[in-house]
Design a protein around this motif. Structure first.
Motif, PDB file in Angstrom:
ATOM      1  N   PHE A  79      -4.146   0.952   1.755  1.00  0.00           N
ATOM      2  CA  PHE A  79      -4.942   2.017   2.536  1.00  0.00           C
ATOM      3  C   PHE A  79      -4.121   2.067   4.035  1.00  0.00           C
ATOM      4  CE2 PHE A  79      -6.899  -0.825   5.913  1.00  0.00           C
ATOM      5  CZ  PHE A  79      -6.727  -1.998   5.137  1.00  0.00           C
ATOM      6  N   LYS A  80      -3.426   1.121   4.157  1.00  0.00           N
ATOM      7  CA  LYS A  80      -2.863   0.873   5.449  1.00  0.00           C
ATOM      8  C   LYS A  80      -2.153   1.993   6.140  1.00  0.00           C
ATOM      9  CE  LYS A  80      -3.953  -3.250   6.779  1.00  0.00           C
ATOM     10  NZ  LYS A  80      -4.044  -4.022   8.053  1.00  0.00           N
ATOM     11  N   ASP A 106       2.090  -9.110   7.359  1.00  0.00           N
ATOM     12  CA  ASP A 106       2.497  -9.852   6.117  1.00  0.00           C
ATOM     13  C   ASP A 106       2.650  -8.986   5.030  1.00  0.00           C
ATOM     14  OD1 ASP A 106      -0.400  -9.314   6.143  1.00  0.00           O
ATOM     15  OD2 ASP A 106      -0.681 -11.396   6.904  1.00  0.00           O
ATOM     16  N   ASN A 108       1.540  -4.941   3.998  1.00  0.00           N
ATOM     17  CA  ASN A 108       1.137  -3.494   3.692  1.00  0.00           C
ATOM     18  C   ASN A 108       1.313  -2.840   5.128  1.00  0.00           C
ATOM     19  OD1 ASN A 108       0.807  -3.761   1.144  1.00  0.00           O
ATOM     20  ND2 ASN A 108      -1.343  -4.583   1.474  1.00  0.00           N
ATOM     21  N   GLN A 217     -13.121  -6.735   2.548  1.00  0.00           N
ATOM     22  CA  GLN A 217     -12.039  -8.244   2.597  1.00  0.00           C
ATOM     23  C   GLN A 217     -11.442  -7.845   4.121  1.00  0.00           C
ATOM     24  OE1 GLN A 217     -12.234  -5.360   0.533  1.00  0.00           O
ATOM     25  NE2 GLN A 217     -10.228  -5.520  -0.966  1.00  0.00           N
ATOM     26  N   GLY A 219      -8.656  -9.633   6.844  1.00  0.00           N
ATOM     27  CA  GLY A 219      -7.417 -10.283   7.365  1.00  0.00           C
ATOM     28  C   GLY A 219      -7.634 -10.406   8.976  1.00  0.00           C
ATOM     29  N   GLY A 221      -9.495  -8.207  10.641  1.00  0.00           N
ATOM     30  CA  GLY A 221     -10.895  -7.345  10.642  1.00  0.00           C
ATOM     31  C   GLY A 221     -10.759  -5.994  11.106  1.00  0.00           C
ATOM     32  N   SER A 222      -9.572  -5.717  11.326  1.00  0.00           N
ATOM     33  CA  SER A 222      -9.640  -4.177  11.861  1.00  0.00           C
ATOM     34  C   SER A 222     -10.331  -3.312  10.848  1.00  0.00           C
ATOM     35  CB  SER A 222      -8.218  -3.832  12.352  1.00  0.00           C
ATOM     36  OG  SER A 222      -7.719  -4.501  13.318  1.00  0.00           O
ATOM     37  N   GLY A 327      -6.344  -6.514  -2.589  1.00  0.00           N
ATOM     38  CA  GLY A 327      -7.194  -5.515  -3.036  1.00  0.00           C
ATOM     39  C   GLY A 327      -8.573  -5.718  -3.933  1.00  0.00           C
TER      40      GLY A 327
HETATM   41  C1  LIG Z   1      -4.473  -5.059   1.025  1.00  0.00           C
HETATM   42  C2  LIG Z   1      -5.204  -5.214   2.248  1.00  0.00           C
HETATM   43  N1  LIG Z   1      -6.365  -5.232   2.333  1.00  0.00           N
HETATM   44  C3  LIG Z   1      -7.140  -5.795   3.448  1.00  0.00           C
HETATM   45  C4  LIG Z   1      -6.424  -6.066   4.469  1.00  0.00           C
HETATM   46  C5  LIG Z   1      -7.473  -6.398   5.756  1.00  0.00           C
HETATM   47  O1  LIG Z   1      -7.123  -5.697   6.911  1.00  0.00           O
HETATM   48  P1  LIG Z   1      -7.459  -6.418   8.291  1.00  0.00           P
HETATM   49  O2  LIG Z   1      -6.151  -7.087   8.546  1.00  0.00           O
HETATM   50  O3  LIG Z   1      -7.593  -5.056   9.205  1.00  0.00           O
HETATM   51  O4  LIG Z   1      -8.595  -7.230   8.158  1.00  0.00           O
HETATM   52  C6  LIG Z   1      -4.995  -5.851   4.529  1.00  0.00           C
HETATM   53  C7  LIG Z   1      -4.409  -6.063   5.772  1.00  0.00           C
HETATM   54  O5  LIG Z   1      -3.125  -6.145   5.865  1.00  0.00           O
HETATM   55  C8  LIG Z   1      -4.452  -5.579   3.220  1.00  0.00           C
HETATM   56  O6  LIG Z   1      -3.163  -5.568   3.265  1.00  0.00           O
END
Ligand SMILES: Cc1ncc(COP(=O)(O)O)c(C=O)c1O
Length: 377
Positions: A79-80, A106, A108, A217, A219, A221-222, A327
């Motif tokens: 989704f990034k 890291d 995506n 999920q 990372g 949190g954005s 995912g």
């Molecule tokens: C596949 C996937 N899901 C979820 C996330 C979580 O997104 P965030 O870092 O904004 O919390 C990421 C972040 O890189 C991601 O690559």
């Protein structure tokens, strides 16, 4: 009825959120910017599918499971691209002279920045931490970026990217916010809102959402915070319950919620959920999520593998979903809550039962094919 868990070793934490939107720059940007028309103008744009996993829902005693499949997003397999493309578009409107975009990632997000920069005819430099896999690095390079791997963790890689960008006058497009660096991360979050808007026709009634629980999920949190903004702004206290999922080896938001303040992960070990392997939560992500989330859980890597296999080999007439480690984390969180005795109690506290409707996001497909093959086989 919601109870509170304060026992330190529990892999879940439950709270009663305030459902208040914070009063900050991020929220005003999210209220004022609509990325959907921008995305609709991109040649590669197509809404991603929402898949109903009816057979799985029945088998595990739930009313419905929906999964929005971001593996179809812009040929990027994650989704990034929604965030990076919108933020870069906004920057170029203000400063068309920008030549080089920079980020730390890291996987995506870096691939998405490289893709959006290339589409705009610009260059990109992407710094990756020590534990980023070769396949993820190659995927970023394929989008035309110069990739530099550092012998550092995620937070130190971000700090390095910020420093080098300042020295070289590159434009930093980072998907995590800190004090004084909030506008670009907010544009990225505004970009993420597109996929919640895509869901409007299918899953949202006028006054109430047509789902009860949403697994997100985390990372930095954005992304989860953009979901939280969407629901709080639209439904306030009628929002579906939001549950965050993080790897045991990197649970910065979980630890922050437990401590009542933004902290770096208490334990930091390698996780196969590479996209979720981050450090301290984003400042704006934390400010939003702490008001919005009902439960935060952390899960072992094995659960992500199990969820990937479950999505790949579906039950009954359910459609196959190709999902990477990060995912599948949403489904992994759901299955763990329902089936692992260490999480006993949370199902009752959240009143999960045969009527409950769940929304999940497959935030990435097989972004590391080698690892995907190993796990699936
Ligand atoms: C596949 C996937 N899901 C979820 C996330 C979580 O997104 P965030 O870092 O904004 O919390 C990421 C972040 O890189 C991601 O690559």
């Amino acid at each position: 009825m919601i109870f509170f868990s304060h026992m330190d070793q529990l892999p879940f934490h439950i709270q009663e959120p305030s459902f208040q939107l914070p009063n900050n720059l991020t929220v005003s940007i999210l209220k004022n910017k609509n990325a959907l028309p921008f995305h609709q103008g991109l040649a590669a744009y197509c809404p991603t599918p929402l898949i109903s996993l009816g057979a799985l829902a029945k088998a595990i005693g739930l009313g419905a499971i929906y999964i929005k499949d971001e593996s179809y997003r812009f040929d990027l397999n994650a989704f990034k691209g929604l965030g990076a493309s919108f933020a870069i578009g906004q920057l170029l409107e203000k400063k068309p002279e920008i030549e080089i975009f920079c980020t730390a990632t890291d996987g995506n997000h870096g691939r998405a920045v490289a893709w959006a920069a290339k589409a705009a005819g610009k260059k990109s430099v992407v710094f990756v931490p020590a534990d980023t896999s070769l396949n993820r690095i190659k995927a970023i390079e394929k989008e035309g970026a110069t990739v530099v791997q550092l012998n550092k963790n995620y937070d130190d890689t971000c700090a390095h990217a910020e420093r080098i960008s300042k020295i070289n006058q590159w434009e930093l497009v980072q998907d995590t916010a800190w004090k004084g660096y909030e506008e670009i991360p907010a544009d990225i979050m505004a970009g993420y809102l597109t996929h919640f808007k895509e869901l409007e026709d299918s899953l949202h009634g006028v006054a109430r959402p047509d789902v009860d629980l949403v697994f997100l999920q985390v990372g930095v949190g954005s992304w989860a915070a953009s979901a939280a903004f969407y629901y709080l702004q639209r439904y306030g206290k009628e929002s579906p319950l939001l549950i965050t999922v993080e790897p045991d080896g990197s649970a910065g938001f979980f630890d922050s919620l437990k401590n009542g303040e933004r902290v770096s992960p208490e334990s930091s070990s390698h996780t196969i959920m590479g996209g979720l392997s981050c450090g301290i939560p984003s400042l704006s992500g934390w400010e939003m999520l702490k008001n919005a989330v009902t439960a935060a859980i952390r899960i072992p890597d094995e659960e992500a593998k199990r969820a990937m296999r479950q999505l790949y080999v579906p039950l009954g007439n359910d459609q196959r979903v190709i999902s990477g480690e990060s995912g599948a984390a949403g489904l992994a969180g759901l299955l763990t809550i329902l089936q692992d005795p260490a999480y006993a109690g949370i199902k009752e506290q959240l009143q999960i039962g045969p009527q409950t409707r769940i929304l999940l996001f497959n935030t990435e497909g097989n972004t590391d094919e080698e690892s995907f093959e190993q796990i699936i086989s």
